[in-house]
Write a protein that holds these residues in place. Structure first.
Motif, PDB file in Angstrom:
ATOM      1  N   ARG A 329       0.832  -1.208   0.000  1.00  0.00           N
ATOM      2  CA  ARG A 329       0.000   0.000   0.000  1.00  0.00           C
ATOM      3  C   ARG A 329       0.866   1.257   0.000  1.00  0.00           C
ATOM      4  O   ARG A 329       0.607   2.212  -0.752  1.00  0.00           O
ATOM      5  N   LYS A 330       1.892   1.259   0.846  1.00  0.00           N
ATOM      6  CA  LYS A 330       2.767   2.429   0.936  1.00  0.00           C
ATOM      7  C   LYS A 330       3.446   2.702  -0.393  1.00  0.00           C
ATOM      8  O   LYS A 330       3.525   3.855  -0.851  1.00  0.00           O
ATOM      9  N   GLU A 331       3.926   1.649  -1.038  1.00  0.00           N
ATOM     10  CA  GLU A 331       4.619   1.810  -2.321  1.00  0.00           C
ATOM     11  C   GLU A 331       3.662   2.307  -3.406  1.00  0.00           C
ATOM     12  O   GLU A 331       4.000   3.198  -4.193  1.00  0.00           O
ATOM     13  N   LEU A 332       2.467   1.758  -3.430  1.00  0.00           N
ATOM     14  CA  LEU A 332       1.493   2.185  -4.426  1.00  0.00           C
ATOM     15  C   LEU A 332       1.079   3.636  -4.227  1.00  0.00           C
ATOM     16  O   LEU A 332       0.979   4.417  -5.187  1.00  0.00           O
ATOM     17  N   LEU A 333       0.815   4.020  -2.992  1.00  0.00           N
ATOM     18  CA  LEU A 333       0.389   5.393  -2.719  1.00  0.00           C
ATOM     19  C   LEU A 333       1.492   6.387  -3.071  1.00  0.00           C
ATOM     20  O   LEU A 333       1.212   7.471  -3.606  1.00  0.00           O
ATOM     21  N   ALA A 334       2.733   6.019  -2.801  1.00  0.00           N
ATOM     22  CA  ALA A 334       3.848   6.881  -3.196  1.00  0.00           C
ATOM     23  C   ALA A 334       3.920   6.992  -4.719  1.00  0.00           C
ATOM     24  O   ALA A 334       4.204   8.072  -5.265  1.00  0.00           O
ATOM     25  N   GLY A 335       3.648   5.892  -5.403  1.00  0.00           N
ATOM     26  CA  GLY A 335       3.652   5.920  -6.862  1.00  0.00           C
ATOM     27  C   GLY A 335       2.548   6.788  -7.435  1.00  0.00           C
ATOM     28  O   GLY A 335       2.739   7.468  -8.453  1.00  0.00           O
ATOM     29  N   VAL A 336       1.391   6.784  -6.788  1.00  0.00           N
ATOM     30  CA  VAL A 336       0.292   7.654  -7.227  1.00  0.00           C
ATOM     31  C   VAL A 336       0.705   9.116  -7.091  1.00  0.00           C
ATOM     32  O   VAL A 336       0.488   9.935  -7.999  1.00  0.00           O
ATOM     33  N   ASP A 337       1.299   9.466  -5.959  1.00  0.00           N
ATOM     34  CA  ASP A 337       1.748  10.850  -5.752  1.00  0.00           C
ATOM     35  C   ASP A 337       2.755  11.251  -6.831  1.00  0.00           C
ATOM     36  O   ASP A 337       2.696  12.365  -7.370  1.00  0.00           O
TER      37      ASP A 337
END
Length: 354
Positions: A329-337
């Protein structure tokens, strides 16, 4: 409505896919090949008329949809077919920018050919692990009960799911025709699943209205609701869903394909989003409806005027509503940003898929 002009690539937007059925995830070309190899005769609607013309809002139309689905399921005869399906599905998810796939399966639909419920679930879990290793896309399984069958069968599946909680099974669902079985009848099965730490993700609010969704919330403790689009018929229910943070798994092309709405612009996607409802875009059954995950985001952009910032928020909602591990989740959310902050022309350098 003013159309967005951004050219940010939607396949570079990290996202989670939370509403995808096992058989329905199959590529059409794979279905045709497996049917030929395994001696399954496909009807014209699954060959020459693909994607088939469907309508599920009346019983005759739903019966035809279910019949085509069952025929497609029958093409999966060998363990290697299961491995191929999941590998290709994970490849398609990778190409769509998906960094978490939650795929739902009812093991009872395959148990007779793969050695029983437990052997079938273990086969699917092993194939999911192989697909993840081959593509880099993490895969979690939702065990889904069939609401047209007896609630006792759902309890059997819930106990099976409980055995594999933490070992690949992440959620418990309820699918098929809402008109044939009310959500409240399956409370016992969902109680078993929730106590095992599995997310509750029943279908509701597709063929039936707000009452179906309320039962999913009140009786099944839903963390997510599959479809849920007809919540819009009750403003108080919409407010409740938004306040409680229950994610609706909205599948635009599926809802049009089955006649839930006549036209894409009639869907309440924008209304629900603006009301603060968490939304995870999904495909349902691309084998029967055609478009895959990127096209659902393209519809939000093209038909409903979603800006790139809003599309990024849709992607975040899908991640937050998922059962993905915290690190994913953390990696995906950072990728969205990173996707939304980088200039469109810099995406190849700044927005690599997780």
């Amino acid at each position: 409505m003013e159309r967005p002009t951004s050219t940010r690539r939607l396949d570079r937007l990290p996202k989670a896919h939370l509403h995808l059925h096992f058989t329905g995830s199959m590529r059409h070309s794979t279905l045709v090949e497996l049917a030929e190899e395994n001696g399954v005769r496909l009807p014209q609607a699954l060959v020459d008329e693909w994607p088939p013309r469907l309508r599920g809002t009346d019983e005759r139309g739903w019966f035809r949809f279910q019949r085509l689905y069952d025929i497609a399921r029958s093409a999966l005869r060998r363990p290697e077919d299961v491995y191929r399906l999941l590998r290709e599905t994970a490849e398609d998810e990778r190409d769509a920018g998906s960094g978490w796939l939650e795929i739902q399966v009812d093991p009872s639909g395959y148990a007779s050919r793969f050695g029983g419920l437990t052997a079938t679930l273990e086969l699917v879990l092993e194939a999911a692990r192989a697909a993840e290793q081959a593509t880099g896309v993490p895969v979690g399984l939702m065990v889904a009960a069939n609401r047209t069958k007896h609630p006792l069968e759902a309890k059997v599946l819930a106990r099976l799911a409980r055995q594999y909680a933490g070992r690949g099974v992440v959620s418990f669902g309820l699918n098929n025709d809402e008109r044939k079985g009310r959500a409240r009848e399956f409370e016992g099965a969902f109680r078993i699943a929730r106590r095992a730490g599995l997310l509750s993700a029943p279908h509701g609010g597709e063929l039936q209205g707000p009452r179906s969704i309320r039962e999913c919330l009140d009786e099944l403790g839903a963390d997510r609701v599959g479809h849920g689009v007809r919540a819009v018929e009750d403003p108080y229910l919409v407010e409740r869903i938004a306040t409680q943070g229950v994610t609706l798994e909205i599948c635009p092309t599926s809802n049009i394909g089955l006649g839930v709405f006549e036209r894409l612009e009639h869907m309440p996607l924008r209304r629900l989003f603006d009301a603060g409802v968490p939304i995870a875009l999904g495909t349902d059954d691309p084998l029967l409806f055609g478009p895959r995950l990127v096209e659902q985001y393209a519809i939000a952009r093209r038909v409903f005027g979603f800006t790139d910032a809003e599309l990024a928020e849709l992607a975040r909602m899908s991640v937050r509503g998922s059962a993905a591990p915290d690190a994913v989740r953390k990696e995906l959310l950072a990728g969205v940003d990173a996707w939304v902050e980088a200039p469109p022309g810099d995406q190849d350098r700044s927005n690599q898929r997780p």
